[in-house]
Scaffold this motif. Structure first.
Motif, PDB file in Angstrom:
ATOM      1  N   GLU A  28       0.827  -1.210   0.000  1.00  0.00           N
ATOM      2  CA  GLU A  28       0.000   0.000   0.000  1.00  0.00           C
ATOM      3  C   GLU A  28       0.857   1.254   0.000  1.00  0.00           C
ATOM      4  OE1 GLU A  28      -3.017   2.008   3.096  1.00  0.00           O
ATOM      5  OE2 GLU A  28      -3.459  -0.052   2.534  1.00  0.00           O
ATOM      6  N   SER A  29       1.991   1.241   0.692  1.00  0.00           N
ATOM      7  CA  SER A  29       2.840   2.427   0.727  1.00  0.00           C
ATOM      8  C   SER A  29       3.402   2.750  -0.653  1.00  0.00           C
ATOM      9  CB  SER A  29       3.969   2.263   1.738  1.00  0.00           C
ATOM     10  OG  SER A  29       4.824   1.211   1.338  1.00  0.00           O
ATOM     11  N   ASP A  30       3.557   1.734  -1.505  1.00  0.00           N
ATOM     12  CA  ASP A  30       4.014   1.983  -2.867  1.00  0.00           C
ATOM     13  C   ASP A  30       3.057   2.874  -3.637  1.00  0.00           C
ATOM     14  OD1 ASP A  30       6.306   0.496  -2.606  1.00  0.00           O
ATOM     15  OD2 ASP A  30       5.476  -1.301  -3.555  1.00  0.00           O
ATOM     16  N   LEU A  31       1.769   2.843  -3.255  1.00  0.00           N
ATOM     17  CA  LEU A  31       0.785   3.652  -3.959  1.00  0.00           C
ATOM     18  C   LEU A  31       1.106   5.129  -3.864  1.00  0.00           C
ATOM     19  CD1 LEU A  31      -2.494   1.855  -2.886  1.00  0.00           C
ATOM     20  CD2 LEU A  31      -1.375   1.759  -5.114  1.00  0.00           C
ATOM     21  N   PHE A  32       1.824   5.527  -2.817  1.00  0.00           N
ATOM     22  CA  PHE A  32       2.112   6.931  -2.610  1.00  0.00           C
ATOM     23  C   PHE A  32       3.581   7.274  -2.794  1.00  0.00           C
ATOM     24  CE2 PHE A  32      -1.547   5.831   0.038  1.00  0.00           C
ATOM     25  CZ  PHE A  32      -2.485   6.637  -0.556  1.00  0.00           C
ATOM     26  N   ASN A  33       4.453   6.319  -2.603  1.00  0.00           N
ATOM     27  CA  ASN A  33       5.880   6.606  -2.617  1.00  0.00           C
ATOM     28  C   ASN A  33       6.481   6.617  -4.010  1.00  0.00           C
ATOM     29  OD1 ASN A  33       5.934   6.857   0.157  1.00  0.00           O
ATOM     30  ND2 ASN A  33       6.311   4.684   0.457  1.00  0.00           N
ATOM     31  N   LYS A  34       5.798   6.066  -4.977  1.00  0.00           N
ATOM     32  CA  LYS A  34       6.292   6.037  -6.348  1.00  0.00           C
ATOM     33  C   LYS A  34       5.269   6.718  -7.247  1.00  0.00           C
ATOM     34  CE  LYS A  34       8.592   1.590  -5.796  1.00  0.00           C
ATOM     35  NZ  LYS A  34       8.654   0.218  -6.284  1.00  0.00           N
ATOM     36  N   GLN A  35       5.756   7.337  -8.290  1.00  0.00           N
ATOM     37  CA  GLN A  35       4.858   7.911  -9.276  1.00  0.00           C
ATOM     38  C   GLN A  35       4.488   6.819 -10.271  1.00  0.00           C
ATOM     39  OE1 GLN A  35       3.684  11.072  -9.075  1.00  0.00           O
ATOM     40  NE2 GLN A  35       4.818  11.142  -7.157  1.00  0.00           N
ATOM     41  N   GLN A  36       3.287   6.891 -10.792  1.00  0.00           N
ATOM     42  CA  GLN A  36       2.795   5.914 -11.745  1.00  0.00           C
ATOM     43  C   GLN A  36       2.207   6.640 -12.936  1.00  0.00           C
ATOM     44  OE1 GLN A  36      -0.111   3.184 -10.262  1.00  0.00           O
ATOM     45  NE2 GLN A  36      -0.738   2.587 -12.304  1.00  0.00           N
ATOM     46  N   GLU A  37       2.149   5.942 -14.028  1.00  0.00           N
ATOM     47  CA  GLU A  37       1.470   6.500 -15.184  1.00  0.00           C
ATOM     48  C   GLU A  37       0.036   6.825 -14.810  1.00  0.00           C
ATOM     49  OE1 GLU A  37       1.602   3.980 -18.586  1.00  0.00           O
ATOM     50  OE2 GLU A  37       3.767   3.823 -18.546  1.00  0.00           O
ATOM     51  N   VAL A  38      -0.451   7.937 -15.307  1.00  0.00           N
ATOM     52  CA  VAL A  38      -1.837   8.323 -15.078  1.00  0.00           C
ATOM     53  C   VAL A  38      -2.481   8.478 -16.447  1.00  0.00           C
ATOM     54  CG1 VAL A  38      -3.384   9.989 -14.010  1.00  0.00           C
ATOM     55  CG2 VAL A  38      -1.192   9.479 -12.934  1.00  0.00           C
ATOM     56  N   SER A  39      -3.392   7.586 -16.748  1.00  0.00           N
ATOM     57  CA  SER A  39      -4.032   7.553 -18.060  1.00  0.00           C
ATOM     58  C   SER A  39      -4.995   8.727 -18.227  1.00  0.00           C
ATOM     59  CB  SER A  39      -4.803   6.242 -18.216  1.00  0.00           C
ATOM     60  OG  SER A  39      -5.912   6.236 -17.323  1.00  0.00           O
ATOM     61  N   PRO A  40      -5.334   9.036 -19.468  1.00  0.00           N
ATOM     62  CA  PRO A  40      -6.350  10.083 -19.693  1.00  0.00           C
ATOM     63  C   PRO A  40      -7.671   9.752 -18.992  1.00  0.00           C
ATOM     64  CG  PRO A  40      -5.186   9.626 -21.727  1.00  0.00           C
ATOM     65  CD  PRO A  40      -4.733   8.586 -20.728  1.00  0.00           C
ATOM     66  N   TYR A  41      -8.033   8.463 -18.930  1.00  0.00           N
ATOM     67  CA  TYR A  41      -9.253   8.066 -18.220  1.00  0.00           C
ATOM     68  C   TYR A  41      -9.186   8.495 -16.756  1.00  0.00           C
ATOM     69  CZ  TYR A  41     -12.808   5.212 -15.968  1.00  0.00           C
ATOM     70  OH  TYR A  41     -13.867   4.803 -15.205  1.00  0.00           O
ATOM     71  N   ALA A  42      -8.061   8.201 -16.081  1.00  0.00           N
ATOM     72  CA  ALA A  42      -7.899   8.555 -14.670  1.00  0.00           C
ATOM     73  C   ALA A  42      -7.881  10.075 -14.483  1.00  0.00           C
ATOM     74  CB  ALA A  42      -6.636   7.920 -14.093  1.00  0.00           C
ATOM     75  N   VAL A  43      -7.196  10.787 -15.364  1.00  0.00           N
ATOM     76  CA  VAL A  43      -7.155  12.257 -15.270  1.00  0.00           C
ATOM     77  C   VAL A  43      -8.564  12.829 -15.391  1.00  0.00           C
ATOM     78  CG1 VAL A  43      -6.359  14.373 -16.410  1.00  0.00           C
ATOM     79  CG2 VAL A  43      -4.771  12.481 -16.057  1.00  0.00           C
ATOM     80  N   ASN A  44      -9.342  12.335 -16.344  1.00  0.00           N
ATOM     81  CA  ASN A  44     -10.713  12.814 -16.515  1.00  0.00           C
ATOM     82  C   ASN A  44     -11.571  12.494 -15.295  1.00  0.00           C
ATOM     83  OD1 ASN A  44     -10.302  13.963 -19.036  1.00  0.00           O
ATOM     84  ND2 ASN A  44     -10.841  12.087 -20.125  1.00  0.00           N
ATOM     85  N   LEU A  45     -11.394  11.294 -14.731  1.00  0.00           N
ATOM     86  CA  LEU A  45     -12.162  10.905 -13.552  1.00  0.00           C
ATOM     87  C   LEU A  45     -11.784  11.784 -12.352  1.00  0.00           C
ATOM     88  CD1 LEU A  45     -14.231   9.120 -12.177  1.00  0.00           C
ATOM     89  CD2 LEU A  45     -12.456   7.353 -11.915  1.00  0.00           C
ATOM     90  N   ILE A  46     -10.509  12.031 -12.166  1.00  0.00           N
ATOM     91  CA  ILE A  46     -10.051  12.902 -11.076  1.00  0.00           C
ATOM     92  C   ILE A  46     -10.645  14.303 -11.234  1.00  0.00           C
ATOM     93  CG2 ILE A  46      -8.013  14.071 -10.114  1.00  0.00           C
ATOM     94  CD1 ILE A  46      -6.482  11.383 -10.772  1.00  0.00           C
ATOM     95  N   ASN A  47     -10.585  14.847 -12.440  1.00  0.00           N
ATOM     96  CA  ASN A  47     -11.150  16.183 -12.679  1.00  0.00           C
ATOM     97  C   ASN A  47     -12.660  16.204 -12.447  1.00  0.00           C
ATOM     98  OD1 ASN A  47      -8.731  17.488 -13.227  1.00  0.00           O
ATOM     99  ND2 ASN A  47      -8.803  16.947 -15.387  1.00  0.00           N
ATOM    100  N   HIS A  48     -13.355  15.117 -12.812  1.00  0.00           N
ATOM    101  CA  HIS A  48     -14.797  15.057 -12.593  1.00  0.00           C
ATOM    102  C   HIS A  48     -15.120  14.970 -11.097  1.00  0.00           C
ATOM    103  CE1 HIS A  48     -18.967  14.453 -13.688  1.00  0.00           C
ATOM    104  NE2 HIS A  48     -19.013  13.386 -12.921  1.00  0.00           N
ATOM    105  N   ILE A  49     -14.350  14.205 -10.359  1.00  0.00           N
ATOM    106  CA  ILE A  49     -14.584  14.063  -8.918  1.00  0.00           C
ATOM    107  C   ILE A  49     -14.321  15.376  -8.194  1.00  0.00           C
ATOM    108  CG2 ILE A  49     -13.744  12.977  -6.782  1.00  0.00           C
ATOM    109  CD1 ILE A  49     -13.115  10.467  -8.538  1.00  0.00           C
ATOM    110  N   PHE A  50     -13.167  15.982  -8.434  1.00  0.00           N
ATOM    111  CA  PHE A  50     -12.721  17.126  -7.638  1.00  0.00           C
ATOM    112  C   PHE A  50     -13.165  18.475  -8.181  1.00  0.00           C
ATOM    113  CE2 PHE A  50     -10.025  13.671  -6.418  1.00  0.00           C
ATOM    114  CZ  PHE A  50      -9.890  13.838  -5.057  1.00  0.00           C
ATOM    115  N   GLY A  51     -13.496  18.542  -9.470  1.00  0.00           N
ATOM    116  CA  GLY A  51     -13.855  19.820 -10.060  1.00  0.00           C
ATOM    117  C   GLY A  51     -12.638  20.714 -10.181  1.00  0.00           C
ATOM    118  N   ASN A  52     -12.831  21.895 -10.751  1.00  0.00           N
ATOM    119  CA  ASN A  52     -11.685  22.788 -10.946  1.00  0.00           C
ATOM    120  C   ASN A  52     -11.858  24.137 -10.269  1.00  0.00           C
ATOM    121  OD1 ASN A  52     -13.569  23.899 -12.628  1.00  0.00           O
ATOM    122  ND2 ASN A  52     -12.424  23.596 -14.516  1.00  0.00           N
ATOM    123  N   GLU A  53     -12.833  24.245  -9.368  1.00  0.00           N
ATOM    124  CA  GLU A  53     -13.026  25.486  -8.625  1.00  0.00           C
ATOM    125  C   GLU A  53     -13.211  25.154  -7.154  1.00  0.00           C
ATOM    126  OE1 GLU A  53     -16.151  27.893 -10.165  1.00  0.00           O
ATOM    127  OE2 GLU A  53     -15.449  27.709 -12.226  1.00  0.00           O
TER     128      GLU A  53
END
Length: 178
Positions: A28-53
């Motif tokens: 589980e600590s690897d999830l935060f200690n290393k950077q991973q590829e972030v697909s366009p799908y994940a980026v879009n989902l993150i932006n939808h969840i968190f919004g931009n304002e």
């Protein structure tokens, strides 16, 4: 200003997708200690969840609670005296539940449960959300959870949820009483 940070997040994710090694899902600590590829799908989902304002989806901790019901555009599935709960489902059947809670009429907590289909998507989303929050709030403090200070009274934390049936992430925005 926040849309500039979101754009910077998207650009950094594309850069990371081209230059980073995949994440080991052994720990589980690897999830935060290393950077991973972030697909366009994940980026879009993150932006939808968190919004931009705002701090989260256009809202600020400490804001009048009734405003959430007026402005949130997701499907509401629960309402109590203390909490409003909203949900959405992705095309890939991931589910995101968002719980807004108040204290004395002011928004004081947002709990986000992100149910994901695979451990690899969980790792990718953890990396992407960590990058997103680090761009906004600086490097996290690390103990058993990762948490970022938004300001003197507000913080956000993220943890990985791994249960037999459910796995994904939980993100909590909270305000401490001064």
């Amino acid at each position: 200003m926040h849309s500039l940070k979101i754009t910077a997040f998207s650009i950094s994710c594309l850069f990371l997708a081209a230059s980073c090694n995949p994440l080991s899902d052994d720990s589980e600590s690897d999830l935060f200690n290393k950077q991973q590829e972030v697909s366009p799908y994940a980026v879009n989902l993150i932006n939808h969840i968190f919004g931009n304002e705002g701090t989260f989806r256009g809202f600020e901790l400490g804001e009048e609670f009734h405003i959430i019901k007026e402005k949130e555009d997701l499907e509401q599935f629960e309402e109590t005296d203390d909490e409003y709960a909203y949900t959405f489902e992705t095309d890939n059947d991931e589910i995101v539940d968002i719980y807004y809670s108040h204290l004395e009429g002011e928004l004081n907590e947002v709990l986000v449960d992100i149910y994901l289909n695979t451990d690899s998507l969980t790792a990718e989303m953890a990396s992407g959300i960590s990058q997103f929050l680090t761009i906004r709030y600086g490097h996290p403090e690390v103990d058993s959870l990762f948490h970022w200070e938004i300001n003197e009274t507000d913080k956000v934390q993220m943890k990985v949820v791994k249960k037999e049936l459910d796995h994904g992430l939980q993100v909590t925005y909270s305000r401490e009483k001064p």
